[in-house]
Design a protein around this motif. Structure first.
Motif, short mmCIF file in Angstrom:
data_model
loop_
_atom_site.label_atom_id
_atom_site.label_comp_id
_atom_site.label_asym_id
_atom_site.label_seq_id
_atom_site.Cartn_x
_atom_site.Cartn_y
_atom_site.Cartn_z
N TRP A 17 10.90 1.64 -1.61
CA TRP A 17 9.45 1.25 -1.11
C TRP A 17 8.81 1.03 -2.32
N VAL A 18 8.91 1.79 -3.39
CA VAL A 18 7.94 1.69 -4.70
C VAL A 18 8.48 0.43 -5.06
N VAL A 19 9.59 0.01 -5.36
CA VAL A 19 10.03 -0.96 -6.11
C VAL A 19 9.77 -2.51 -5.39
N LYS A 20 9.58 -2.28 -3.79
CA LYS A 20 9.37 -3.46 -3.10
C LYS A 20 7.66 -3.71 -3.37
N LEU A 21 7.10 -2.75 -3.41
CA LEU A 21 5.62 -2.93 -3.59
C LEU A 21 5.34 -3.60 -5.13
N ILE A 22 6.12 -3.23 -6.13
CA ILE A 22 5.89 -3.67 -7.46
C ILE A 22 6.39 -5.35 -7.21
N LYS A 23 7.52 -5.58 -6.50
CA LYS A 23 7.71 -6.88 -6.49
C LYS A 23 6.81 -7.60 -5.82
N LYS A 24 6.15 -6.99 -4.78
CA LYS A 24 5.23 -7.95 -3.92
C LYS A 24 4.03 -7.98 -4.55
N GLY A 25 3.71 -6.98 -5.71
CA GLY A 25 2.45 -7.33 -6.71
C GLY A 25 1.49 -6.35 -5.83
N TRP A 26 1.64 -5.69 -4.84
CA TRP A 26 0.72 -4.49 -4.10
C TRP A 26 0.49 -3.55 -5.00
N MET A 27 -0.21 -3.67 -6.10
CA MET A 27 -0.45 -2.37 -7.22
C MET A 27 -1.27 -1.42 -6.43
N GLU A 28 -2.23 -1.91 -5.70
CA GLU A 28 -3.11 -0.74 -5.00
C GLU A 28 -2.38 0.04 -4.23
N HIS A 29 -1.35 -0.61 -3.36
CA HIS A 29 -0.67 0.25 -2.46
C HIS A 29 0.12 1.15 -3.28
N LEU A 30 0.54 0.57 -4.39
CA LEU A 30 1.70 1.45 -5.32
C LEU A 30 0.76 2.77 -5.86
N GLU A 31 -0.40 2.66 -6.29
CA GLU A 31 -1.18 3.55 -6.68
C GLU A 31 -1.41 4.58 -5.52
N GLU A 32 -1.59 4.08 -4.34
CA GLU A 32 -2.00 4.98 -3.15
C GLU A 32 -0.50 5.92 -2.85
N TYR A 33 0.52 5.02 -2.96
CA TYR A 33 1.82 5.88 -2.69
C TYR A 33 2.01 6.97 -3.66
N LYS A 34 1.71 6.72 -4.89
CA LYS A 34 2.10 7.74 -5.99
C LYS A 34 0.85 8.63 -5.81
N LYS A 35 -0.17 8.41 -5.33
CA LYS A 35 -1.19 9.48 -5.25
C LYS A 35 -0.64 10.29 -3.99
N HIS A 36 -0.11 9.64 -2.84
CA HIS A 36 0.43 10.31 -1.68
C HIS A 36 1.49 11.43 -2.06
N CYS A 37 2.29 10.83 -3.17
CA CYS A 37 3.27 11.73 -3.84
C CYS A 37 3.06 13.01 -4.51
#
Length: 377
Positions: free
Chosen positions: A172-192
């Motif tokens: 899911w992280v790689v998909k977020l990066i490929k879509k350019g959804w960096m805000e979602h990426l940061e939120e997912y990292k924060k979730h972890c």
């Protein structure tokens, strides 16, 4: 010693020769196991008919493995997975561990006990002072169908502790990066990281942990925001892994995030280099006086690495020279007679703890680097 002038210390030659003899003997046993009709896997027994040599008679040493064609990762995409199970292990419970899988069919490797054995060997390299037996562990890394989660859990149990894990889906992280959804990426990292902070502040007496470099840095920052630190929550031993382990990051981590060398901070970190095919390569102890240089040594004879020329994968480069990393896996569960990793680095000389070649400066292979997506790793 200048990189280009590296060579094997003359005092090391008897140890190096003994290690090579052990590797040759182990190679012979492994090849006979995987290509004998009674013990081999359906995959290798079928592949044997395509070869222009007989592995049972023509493989006499580790160097003879170059007679095999390079192992293709496409062979690991799709099933049936049973074709990889050696007949000598028929009837035993089998795990399936996956790698990749962001797009298309993931690569799958069958495992029975290799992940246990690899991490039991790794366990013997951990200093008791910082990784005390009986300690609980935190696994701050990928979950799901990946070897690492169960391997770290077994490491904790093997050492008499209990392992706490988080939920992390790297696909899911790689998909977020490929879509350019960096805000979602940061939120997912924060979730972890939130999951990890909860575990570390819940009174579970966790002293040891695995973490990827990015997650370790994010964890230290999150703890600092809460007015505490990785040391204050009780962590003394960390093992980490990934190609983002650079001397620059290691220096920053030790000096800034931890507060100094283990003698000062009370925190010991050991880098590792591994994957689902190989297992785990340990690092030569990293020291400030060496510029935080990181050199990895495969767990011979169960696995071996070479640093080979970019234009000839059968030719090893000189000590200190740059090449692509070539992997061999030699266990009775899995046989890889030469796989070209997606990494490059410099060939390192043997030393007293690991009297065989190592590799330093591991980084994405330059011809593939632009296509390599690095997420939370």
């Amino acid at each position: 010693m200048p990189e280009a002038d590296q060579k094997v210390n003359s005092d090391m030659i008897p140890q190096v020769d003994a290690a090579r003899d052990a590797l040759n003997e182990h190679t012979l046993r492994t090849v006979h196991w995987h290509f004998h009709d009674d013990t081999g896997s359906p995959f290798w027994l079928e592949k044997k008919r395509e070869l222009n040599f007989d592995p049972l008679t023509d493989i006499k040493s580790f160097d003879d493995l170059k007679k095999f064609p390079l192992f293709e990762d496409e062979w690991l995409r799709g099933g049936p997975i049973q074709r990889w199970v050696p007949q000598g292990h028929a009837g035993k419970p089998v795990y399936v561990f996956e790698t990749g899988g962001t797009t298309g069919v993931p690569k799958s490797r069958m495992v029975i006990e290799d992940h246990w054995k690899d991490y039991e060997l790794f366990s013997s390299t951990l200093p008791e002072t910082y990784f005390p037996t009986g300690s609980n562990w935190l696994m701050l890394g990928p979950s799901g169908p990946r070897r690492l989660r169960l391997a770290v859990e077994h490491l904790a149990q093997h050492r008499g502790g209990i392992c706490f894990c988080i939920d992390l889906d790297p696909r899911w992280v790689v998909k977020l990066i490929k879509k350019g959804w960096m805000e979602h990426l940061e939120e997912y990292k924060k979730h972890c990281i939130d999951q990890a902070v909860t575990i570390l502040t819940a009174g579970h007496d966790v002293k040891c942990m695995f973490a990827t470099p990015k997650l370790l840095e994010a964890l230290c920052e999150a703890l600092e925001e809460k007015g505490t630190s990785i040391s204050e929550v009780g962590i003394t031993g960390i093992f980490s892994g990934g190609t983002e382990f650079t001397p620059q990051w290691t220096r920053f981590c030790v000096e800034e995030l931890f507060g100094g060398a283990p003698q000062e901070s009370g925190i010991y970190m050991t880098p590792t280099y591994g994957n689902t095919l190989m297992g785990l390569a340990c690092s030569k102890p990293i020291r400030a006086e060496d510029g935080y240089k990181i050199s990895y040594y495969a767990p011979q004879p169960r696995a071996a690495t070479e640093v080979v020329q970019f234009d000839d994968y059968d030719q090893v480069v000189g000590y200190g020279e740059t090449g692509r990393v070539k992997l061999y896996t030699l266990t009775d569960e899995f046989f890889v007679p030469g796989f070209m990793e997606r990494d490059e680095g410099e060939r390192e000389a043997p030393f007293d703890l690991y009297p065989w070649d190592g590799v330093s400066g591991v980084r994405p292979f330059h011809q593939l680097a632009s296509a390599t997506t690095v997420g939370v790793y």
